[in-house]
Scaffold this active site. Structure first.
Site, PDB file in Angstrom:
ATOM      1  N   TRP A 200       0.859  -1.179   0.000  1.00  0.00           N
ATOM      2  CA  TRP A 200       0.000   0.000   0.000  1.00  0.00           C
ATOM      3  C   TRP A 200       0.906   1.243   0.000  1.00  0.00           C
ATOM      4  O   TRP A 200       1.898   1.301   0.715  1.00  0.00           O
ATOM      5  CB  TRP A 200      -0.902   0.004   1.257  1.00  0.00           C
ATOM      6  CG  TRP A 200      -1.633   1.312   1.376  1.00  0.00           C
ATOM      7  CD1 TRP A 200      -2.715   1.716   0.660  1.00  0.00           C
ATOM      8  CD2 TRP A 200      -1.290   2.401   2.240  1.00  0.00           C
ATOM      9  NE1 TRP A 200      -3.073   3.004   1.011  1.00  0.00           N
ATOM     10  CE2 TRP A 200      -2.212   3.443   1.987  1.00  0.00           C
ATOM     11  CE3 TRP A 200      -0.284   2.601   3.188  1.00  0.00           C
ATOM     12  CZ2 TRP A 200      -2.173   4.663   2.650  1.00  0.00           C
ATOM     13  CZ3 TRP A 200      -0.244   3.821   3.860  1.00  0.00           C
ATOM     14  CH2 TRP A 200      -1.189   4.833   3.589  1.00  0.00           C
ATOM     15  N   ASP A 369     -15.134   9.889  -0.016  1.00  0.00           N
ATOM     16  CA  ASP A 369     -15.793   9.082   1.007  1.00  0.00           C
ATOM     17  C   ASP A 369     -16.512   9.942   2.061  1.00  0.00           C
ATOM     18  O   ASP A 369     -16.019  11.004   2.445  1.00  0.00           O
ATOM     19  CB  ASP A 369     -14.686   8.253   1.694  1.00  0.00           C
ATOM     20  CG  ASP A 369     -15.220   7.135   2.546  1.00  0.00           C
ATOM     21  OD1 ASP A 369     -16.442   7.022   2.693  1.00  0.00           O
ATOM     22  OD2 ASP A 369     -14.382   6.375   3.063  1.00  0.00           O
ATOM     23  N   TRP A 479     -14.229   4.608  -8.155  1.00  0.00           N
ATOM     24  CA  TRP A 479     -14.707   3.293  -7.720  1.00  0.00           C
ATOM     25  C   TRP A 479     -13.627   2.665  -6.836  1.00  0.00           C
ATOM     26  O   TRP A 479     -12.616   2.179  -7.332  1.00  0.00           O
ATOM     27  CB  TRP A 479     -14.947   2.425  -8.948  1.00  0.00           C
ATOM     28  CG  TRP A 479     -15.528   1.076  -8.685  1.00  0.00           C
ATOM     29  CD1 TRP A 479     -14.917   0.014  -8.096  1.00  0.00           C
ATOM     30  CD2 TRP A 479     -16.842   0.638  -9.027  1.00  0.00           C
ATOM     31  NE1 TRP A 479     -15.764  -1.064  -8.040  1.00  0.00           N
ATOM     32  CE2 TRP A 479     -16.953  -0.716  -8.614  1.00  0.00           C
ATOM     33  CE3 TRP A 479     -17.937   1.253  -9.652  1.00  0.00           C
ATOM     34  CZ2 TRP A 479     -18.106  -1.459  -8.801  1.00  0.00           C
ATOM     35  CZ3 TRP A 479     -19.076   0.498  -9.839  1.00  0.00           C
ATOM     36  CH2 TRP A 479     -19.169  -0.836  -9.415  1.00  0.00           C
ATOM     37  N   ASP A 480     -13.859   2.686  -5.532  1.00  0.00           N
ATOM     38  CA  ASP A 480     -12.824   2.259  -4.594  1.00  0.00           C
ATOM     39  C   ASP A 480     -13.051   0.819  -4.140  1.00  0.00           C
ATOM     40  O   ASP A 480     -14.137   0.243  -4.316  1.00  0.00           O
ATOM     41  CB  ASP A 480     -12.824   3.205  -3.384  1.00  0.00           C
ATOM     42  CG  ASP A 480     -11.439   3.386  -2.791  1.00  0.00           C
ATOM     43  OD1 ASP A 480     -10.579   2.513  -3.002  1.00  0.00           O
ATOM     44  OD2 ASP A 480     -11.230   4.404  -2.107  1.00  0.00           O
ATOM     45  N   MET A 481     -12.047   0.215  -3.492  1.00  0.00           N
ATOM     46  CA  MET A 481     -12.122  -1.173  -3.016  1.00  0.00           C
ATOM     47  C   MET A 481     -11.026  -1.321  -1.965  1.00  0.00           C
ATOM     48  O   MET A 481      -9.865  -1.483  -2.292  1.00  0.00           O
ATOM     49  CB  MET A 481     -11.866  -2.088  -4.215  1.00  0.00           C
ATOM     50  CG  MET A 481     -12.340  -3.501  -4.090  1.00  0.00           C
ATOM     51  SD  MET A 481     -11.222  -4.546  -3.191  1.00  0.00           S
ATOM     52  CE  MET A 481      -9.877  -4.737  -4.327  1.00  0.00           C
ATOM     53  N   ASN A 482     -11.438  -1.224  -0.696  1.00  0.00           N
ATOM     54  CA  ASN A 482     -10.435  -0.992   0.344  1.00  0.00           C
ATOM     55  C   ASN A 482     -10.109  -2.158   1.261  1.00  0.00           C
ATOM     56  O   ASN A 482      -9.666  -1.921   2.387  1.00  0.00           O
ATOM     57  CB  ASN A 482     -10.862   0.220   1.192  1.00  0.00           C
ATOM     58  CG  ASN A 482     -10.483   1.517   0.501  1.00  0.00           C
ATOM     59  OD1 ASN A 482      -9.415   1.603  -0.090  1.00  0.00           O
ATOM     60  ND2 ASN A 482     -11.350   2.503   0.551  1.00  0.00           N
ATOM     61  N   CYS A 528      -9.887   2.434  -8.223  1.00  0.00           N
ATOM     62  CA  CYS A 528      -9.069   2.729  -7.048  1.00  0.00           C
ATOM     63  C   CYS A 528      -9.153   1.525  -6.124  1.00  0.00           C
ATOM     64  O   CYS A 528     -10.177   0.843  -6.066  1.00  0.00           O
ATOM     65  CB  CYS A 528      -9.632   3.975  -6.351  1.00  0.00           C
ATOM     66  SG  CYS A 528      -8.770   4.441  -4.845  1.00  0.00           S
ATOM     67  N   ASP A 550      -2.168   5.890  -3.047  1.00  0.00           N
ATOM     68  CA  ASP A 550      -2.558   6.837  -2.002  1.00  0.00           C
ATOM     69  C   ASP A 550      -1.387   7.718  -1.601  1.00  0.00           C
ATOM     70  O   ASP A 550      -1.570   8.710  -0.894  1.00  0.00           O
ATOM     71  CB  ASP A 550      -3.064   6.076  -0.762  1.00  0.00           C
ATOM     72  CG  ASP A 550      -4.551   5.765  -0.866  1.00  0.00           C
ATOM     73  OD1 ASP A 550      -5.219   6.325  -1.755  1.00  0.00           O
ATOM     74  OD2 ASP A 550      -5.050   4.961  -0.056  1.00  0.00           O
TER      75      ASP A 550
HETATM   76  C1  GLA Z   1      -8.968   4.843  -0.268  1.00  0.00           C
HETATM   77  C2  GLA Z   1      -8.595   5.700  -1.466  1.00  0.00           C
HETATM   78  C3  GLA Z   1      -8.463   7.136  -1.040  1.00  0.00           C
HETATM   79  C4  GLA Z   1      -9.756   7.607  -0.431  1.00  0.00           C
HETATM   80  C5  GLA Z   1     -10.140   6.707   0.732  1.00  0.00           C
HETATM   81  C6  GLA Z   1     -11.516   7.039   1.262  1.00  0.00           C
HETATM   82  O1  GLA Z   1      -7.917   4.728   0.616  1.00  0.00           O
HETATM   83  O2  GLA Z   1      -7.425   5.239  -2.074  1.00  0.00           O
HETATM   84  O3  GLA Z   1      -8.121   7.939  -2.148  1.00  0.00           O
HETATM   85  O4  GLA Z   1     -10.768   7.595  -1.400  1.00  0.00           O
HETATM   86  O5  GLA Z   1     -10.140   5.350   0.360  1.00  0.00           O
HETATM   87  O6  GLA Z   1     -11.885   6.236   2.306  1.00  0.00           O
END
Ligand code: GLA
Length: 729
Positions: A200, A369, A479-482, A528, A550
């Protein structure tokens, strides 16, 4: 025709503009043997067969062959487990408890003008049949396992695209344990393995390791391609540089678990390179009549070094992987509120950022977010895609239209694949997340992943996102995926099918993305995953740009963006200027350098304009004016890597327009030294016979001078950067 079959020699010759790939049906039709892959050759008839004529000790002679040959001594196109070949298999299928791919034989083959479509998977494509030719070779074991190997060669791009279809033509069920997309055998070991690894906020650093006897792989079992390794490897000669030497690239058009690597046999010296879905944890049941299609692998050979290989990937992905309106459109300069506010915002704050950003020249305001459910931190609400009324009492619709009225476009963040334990969605559907039934699922960032192997869950996601996109004037989606997967399981899948879960999940993601990008063709989608955690060709098929990392520190980004460019074009890389001290590494770099680094990508800002001084605001305005002047060349031109941030203090690259009339040269110096020595930066890609004028000055250089002698720099202080525009005179 770029694919020719010679009846006499039973050999296939596949040609791209500068490369040849050759194979032959030998041993009385039993084996599809690899003959050659490399620079273009005129006639393949005189190619030496690399078969080892001395049988290695402990190599078993295949009962199905002539009694003298061992599969282990051959170079295979279709590497199977079950017979006498002991190296890493591309294909492994179990039937009645046996590894049944014992002696697969070539049954038939077909040359097709064009490139047939794969269903349900992302893929490179053509717009006219004359752009490519495809060879399909059908290979079958007497147990009834059929493998169709597919090879597409592009007429004008030096790329070969491969995949396979495995079909059960027997009357018994079997289980597929391994189904890779491509394997290539070499009777040659003089290589290093180049790979893109990281973590990360440190994605796609370039690694280069010597080959060892045995198996060396990179990959993922995380349910996503992930931050740790990219689904890309290249075999390169130890002497290969950016501008010279051989390289063989392999890239998987896939976003889930993958493996890519080499198996160098100390018995025979044969080197097998392979890429595909990771067999660890994978299993696919095939009943009679059913088929499994692997993702595509894109293979690129260059004899002219890494930059040339990268440019082939760039061209293919920019023009024949990315799709839709945005493929050929200049991308907007955006501002994103994430690092400016995190979760702490309301409508007024966002409108204030938008207004100030508009004055600075920004074109798109992205709300990140925290706009939905009751999300004030990352504890809750994923899955509840309705407005957080305390923050946005008038809703997204009103906010979007106020932003649009200012003359900006409006964009919105979603994390559609996730569900928070504390969410309305989870309370309504307690078994919709990935988990082993009866066990508590672990959280990561206090969230679970939705079980997207289930159609009803996919439908929920499609409807929830579409509902917001329909009701508000939204031009862009992030479009995120965390998180990645743990305790893999589904409440809806039969227990014996659980090995299919990860691939079914990715197919679910692809279906959702396909439906949404088709329904909203004007929306610019940016992928993302905690930054660049799933930056792969699979996602780029649906979303033509990706948040690269990030980590937006200017120094860190040099390596991340340089490494990413090994396989992916600049137009796909989101790159923003953020505040200092940087939020990830706490470094303070000048606004100029932050801007100059982010300009090598989809440029934007990730800060609160109100925190900028008047001087900084003036500088930002200039940056945006400047970027708008150069963005066409940066986004659509050819990129040449000139100096690597992995090798020294100075890094440099240039972008050259197709007609070679405009050149954008970018130079970055990280640390300054007392009494610095001169460094020469030699440009690439210019017209040697033309003269180029440095924009805004009267200085003129010959193209040949810039490429052969270069520009001289001597930096005695930290964090210096320059972007120089050169125009043909
Ligand atoms: C991830 C994305 C960030 C941001 C956060 C929001 O970490 O990479 O750019 O959008 O989520 O929770």
């Amino acid at each position: 025709m770029s694919i020719i079959f010679n009846e006499k020699t039973q050999a296939f010759c596949l040609s791209t503009p500068n490369t040849t790939y050759a194979m032959a049906i030998t041993n009385d039709g039993s084996v599809l043997r690899h003959l050659y892959w490399g620079s273009k050759i005129r006639k393949i008839d005189s190619l030496n067969d690399f078969t080892q004529d001395v049988l290695s000790s402990f190599a078993a002679t295949d009962a199905a062959l002539d009694g003298e040959t061992s599969s282990e001594n051959l170079l295979h196109e279709c590497a199977c487990m079950g017979g006498c070949d002991m190296s890493t298999p591309a294909f492994n299928a179990i039937c009645d408890g046996f590894h049944m791919l014992v002696a697969p034989k070539v049954k038939s083959w077909e040359i097709i003008q064009g490139k047939p479509k794969l269903c349900d998977l992302p893929q490179t494509y053509i717009e006219n049949d004359d752009e490519a030719t495809t060879l399909e070779v059908t290979i079958e074991d007497e147990s009834g396992i059929r493998i169709i190997l597919s090879y597409t060669v592009y007429e004008n791009i030096d790329a070969i695209v491969r995949h396979a279809v495995i079909r059960n033509v027997s009357d018994r069920p079997f289980v597929l344990k391994s189904a890779l997309s491509a394997s290539v055998d070499f009777d040659d070991r003089d290589f290093e393995l180049l790979h893109l690894d990281g973590a990360w906020a440190r994605e796609r650093h370039i690694g280069r390791t010597p080959l060892m006897n045995g198996v060396q792989t990179v990959g993922s079992r995380r349910g996503a391609s992930g931050h740790l390794h990219n689904p890309f490897i290249a075999l390169v000669r130890p002497t290969t540089t950016e501008t010279s030497g051989e390289c063989y690239g392999f890239n998987l058009v896939y976003s889930g678990n993958f493996v890519a690597g080499c198996d160098l046999s100390s018995l025979t010296g044969r080197l097998r390179t392979f890429i595909g879905i990771n067999p660890d944890g994978f299993e696919w049941h095939l009943n009679p009549g059913e088929s499994f299609t692997t993702p595509e692998a894109v293979m690129v050979y260059s004899a002219k070094g890494l930059t040339d290989m990268s440019q082939t990937y760039h061209e293919l992905y920019r023009t024949r992987l990315c799709r839709g309106k945005w493929r050929d459109s200049v991308r907007p300069v955006l501002i994103n509120n994430w690092e400016a506010t995190y979760f702490n915002f309301n409508e007024d704050k966002i409108l204030d950022i938008a207004k100030q950003a508009k004055d600075l020249g920004v074109e798109l305001m992205v709300l990140d977010d925290g706009w939905f459910g009751k999300r004030d931190n990352d504890d809750c609400s994923l899955g509840d895609w309705f407005e957080h009324k305390d923050k946005l009492p008038n809703g997204i619709e009103a906010l979007a239209s106020k932003v649009v009225d200012m003359g900006l476009k409006f964009g919105l963040w979603f994390e559609p694949e996730m569900i928070s334990p504390d969410s309305e969605l989870h309370r309504a559907h307690p078994d919709w997340h990935i988990h082993i039934p009866g066990r508590t699922a672990s959280v990561s960032r206090k969230q679970w992943i939705l079980d997207l192997s289930r159609k009803e869950v996919q439908d929920y996601v499609i409807d929830a996102v579409a509902h917001i996109l329909k009701k508000a004037d939204i031009s862009y989606v992030k479009w995120d995926m965390n998180r990645n997967m743990s305790e893999i399981g589904s409440a809806a899948l039969a227990p014996e099918r659980m090995g299919e879960f990860c691939h079914r999940y990715i197919l679910g993601v692809y279906r959702i993305m396909d439906e949404l990008v088709t329904a909203f063709p004007d929306v610019l989608f940016e992928g993302c995953s905690g930054g660049g955690g799933r930056f792969d060709p699979g996602i780029l098929y649906y979303m033509p740009q990706y948040w690269t990392s990030d980590d937006s520190d200017a120094v860190e980004r040099l390596k991340i963006q340089y490494g990413t460019s090994i396989a992916y074009p600049t137009i796909t890389m989101g790159a923003h200027v953020s505040a200092v001290p940087n939020h990830q590494v706490h470094r303070t770099t000048p606004l100029k350098m932050r801007g100059d680094v982010a300009m090598m990508g989809q440029f934007g800002y990730e800060l609160a304009p109100a925190t900028l001084s008047d001087e900084e605001k003036a500088e930002v305005k200039e940056q945006i004016i400047f970027y708008k002047k150069i963005r066409e060349v940066v986004q659509f031109g050819k990129m040449y890597r000139l100096k690597s941030p992995f090798e020294g203090n100075i890094s440099a690259w240039d972008f050259v327009s197709e007609d070679k009339n405009t050149v954008v040269l970018c130079i970055y110096n990280v640390l300054g030294y007392a009494a610095p020595k001169a460094e020469w930066i030699r440009l690439c890609g210019l017209d040697p016979n033309a003269d180029y004028k440095v924009d805004g000055t009267d200085v003129v250089y010959g193209g040949d001078v810039l490429m052969n002698s270069g520009v001289k720099r001597r930096y005695d202080h930290d964090f210096v950067s320059e972007i120089i525009v050169l125009k043909k005179v």
